[in-house]
Design a protein around this motif. Structure first.
Motif, short mmCIF file in Angstrom:
data_model
loop_
_atom_site.label_atom_id
_atom_site.label_comp_id
_atom_site.label_asym_id
_atom_site.label_seq_id
_atom_site.Cartn_x
_atom_site.Cartn_y
_atom_site.Cartn_z
N THR A 128 -6.39 0.78 -5.67
CA THR A 128 -5.80 0.58 -3.98
C THR A 128 -5.05 -1.02 -4.07
OG1 THR A 128 -7.82 -1.17 -3.73
CG2 THR A 128 -8.13 1.32 -3.12
N PRO A 129 -4.71 -1.49 -2.91
CA PRO A 129 -4.05 -2.52 -2.88
C PRO A 129 -4.85 -3.61 -3.24
CG PRO A 129 -3.44 -1.43 -0.99
CD PRO A 129 -4.32 -0.60 -1.79
N GLN A 176 -1.08 4.36 -0.51
CA GLN A 176 -2.62 4.13 -0.22
C GLN A 176 -2.89 3.65 1.12
OE1 GLN A 176 -5.46 4.32 -2.49
NE2 GLN A 176 -4.14 5.37 -3.97
N SER A 177 -1.83 4.04 2.12
CA SER A 177 -2.16 3.78 3.47
C SER A 177 -3.32 4.01 4.00
CB SER A 177 -1.05 4.41 4.31
OG SER A 177 0.34 4.07 3.91
N SER A 185 2.21 -9.09 0.64
CA SER A 185 1.95 -7.59 0.58
C SER A 185 2.80 -6.82 1.68
CB SER A 185 0.51 -7.44 1.12
OG SER A 185 0.06 -6.36 0.84
N GLY A 241 -4.31 -0.90 4.27
CA GLY A 241 -4.43 -1.45 2.86
C GLY A 241 -3.30 -2.55 2.39
N THR A 242 -2.31 -2.67 3.39
CA THR A 242 -1.22 -3.82 3.20
C THR A 242 -1.94 -5.09 3.56
OG1 THR A 242 0.62 -2.28 3.90
CG2 THR A 242 0.78 -4.58 3.92
N ASN A 253 5.53 -3.07 4.25
CA ASN A 253 4.99 -1.61 4.79
C ASN A 253 5.78 -1.00 5.80
OD1 ASN A 253 2.22 0.08 4.62
ND2 ASN A 253 2.51 -0.44 6.86
N ASP A 263 0.86 -1.27 -0.01
CA ASP A 263 0.12 0.06 0.15
C ASP A 263 0.95 1.32 -0.04
OD1 ASP A 263 0.84 0.42 2.60
OD2 ASP A 263 -1.12 0.22 3.50
#
Length: 254
Positions: A76-77, A44-45, A98, A114-115, A101, A14
């Protein structure tokens, strides 16, 4: 017979496709599998599991080392994972990562992350997934994150994941000397001290975690104590105990 075929590995995040951490992860995993990066074109956090529905996505290949391919996605993720699995290679990935982060995503932070959503989306498609987050102040533990990720692939740990299960893995702040190792643990439920501060006629969210007010066997508590935490999450959020309670209510009412 032992499976000697290299796995196909999907990586998202993200923090955006230009994050140094995502490319460090891709480089670390490339010797052990065929790696594809699909990540948001911008940071996109905190978007959780949001995805794009009412307008189209832009997907572009970006320059990267020759041993893996990378694509930016204007969403987004969850969008990035969904596009990779649903269009680019449906059913064609063995495992998804993913991250890594910048900042932890333990406890209730995993619900906003998002991660974590990037990994959860993969689990929705039946692909084993691992969300990776590194606490601020723990940057020197990045080699440990990469080594752990490589072991997950090299030793095919992901093949033991249950149906629609993904791991939420968080590394603590500190140094290799203070790092205490790994703990499999449950998700903490302690909330942030959320409050809003007035700023020029608007409201800014602020707050922090009360780390040590969580149970001693939870991810927030153990992460704050210097451990890397591995918390298995599942897509099925059904509270089975409540099903019996609801059934009794329905029988009494109807």
């Amino acid at each position: 017979m032992e499976n000697t075929q290299k796995p196909r590995i999907l990586i998202t995040n993200d923090d955006g496709v230009n994050s140094e951490n995502i490319h460090a992860l891709a480089c670390a995993l490339s010797p052990f599998g065929e790696v594809f990066v699909f990540a948001p074109e911008t940071e996109q956090s905190g978007v959780g599991h949001a995805f794009t529905l009412r307008h189209s996505l832009r997907v572009k290949q970006v320059d990267c080392p020759k041993d893996y391919k990378a694509y930016s996605v204007s969403g987004t993720p969850a969008d990035a994972t969904k596009f990779a699995l649903g269009h680019f290679a449906p059913g064609g990935f063995d495992v998804c990562f993913s991250g890594v982060n910048v900042g932890e995503n333990s406890g209730v932070a995993s619900l906003y992350s998002g991660t974590v959503a990037g990994a959860r989306e993969a689990a929705l498609w039946g692909v084993p997934a691992v969300s990776l987050s590194l606490s601020l102040g723990g940057e020197s533990l990045m080699p440990a994150v990469l080594d752990f990720s490589a072991r997950v692939v090299r030793e095919r740990m992901y093949e033991s994941f249950g149906p629609s299960v993904f791991w939420n893995v968080n590394f603590p702040k500190g140094t290799p000397e203070t790092f205490k190792g790994f703990k499999a643990t449950k998700m903490a439920l302690g909330m942030f001290t959320d409050h809003y501060k007035p700023t020029n006629g608007e409201w800014q969210l602020d707050g922090e975690k009360l780390w040590n007010e969580n149970p001693a066997d939870s991810d927030d508590f153990l992460l704050n104590a210097g451990y890397a935490t591995i918390t298995p999450h599942r897509v099925d959020q059904t509270d089975f105990e409540s099903l019996e309670v609801i059934d009794k209510m329905l029988l009494a009412a109807y």
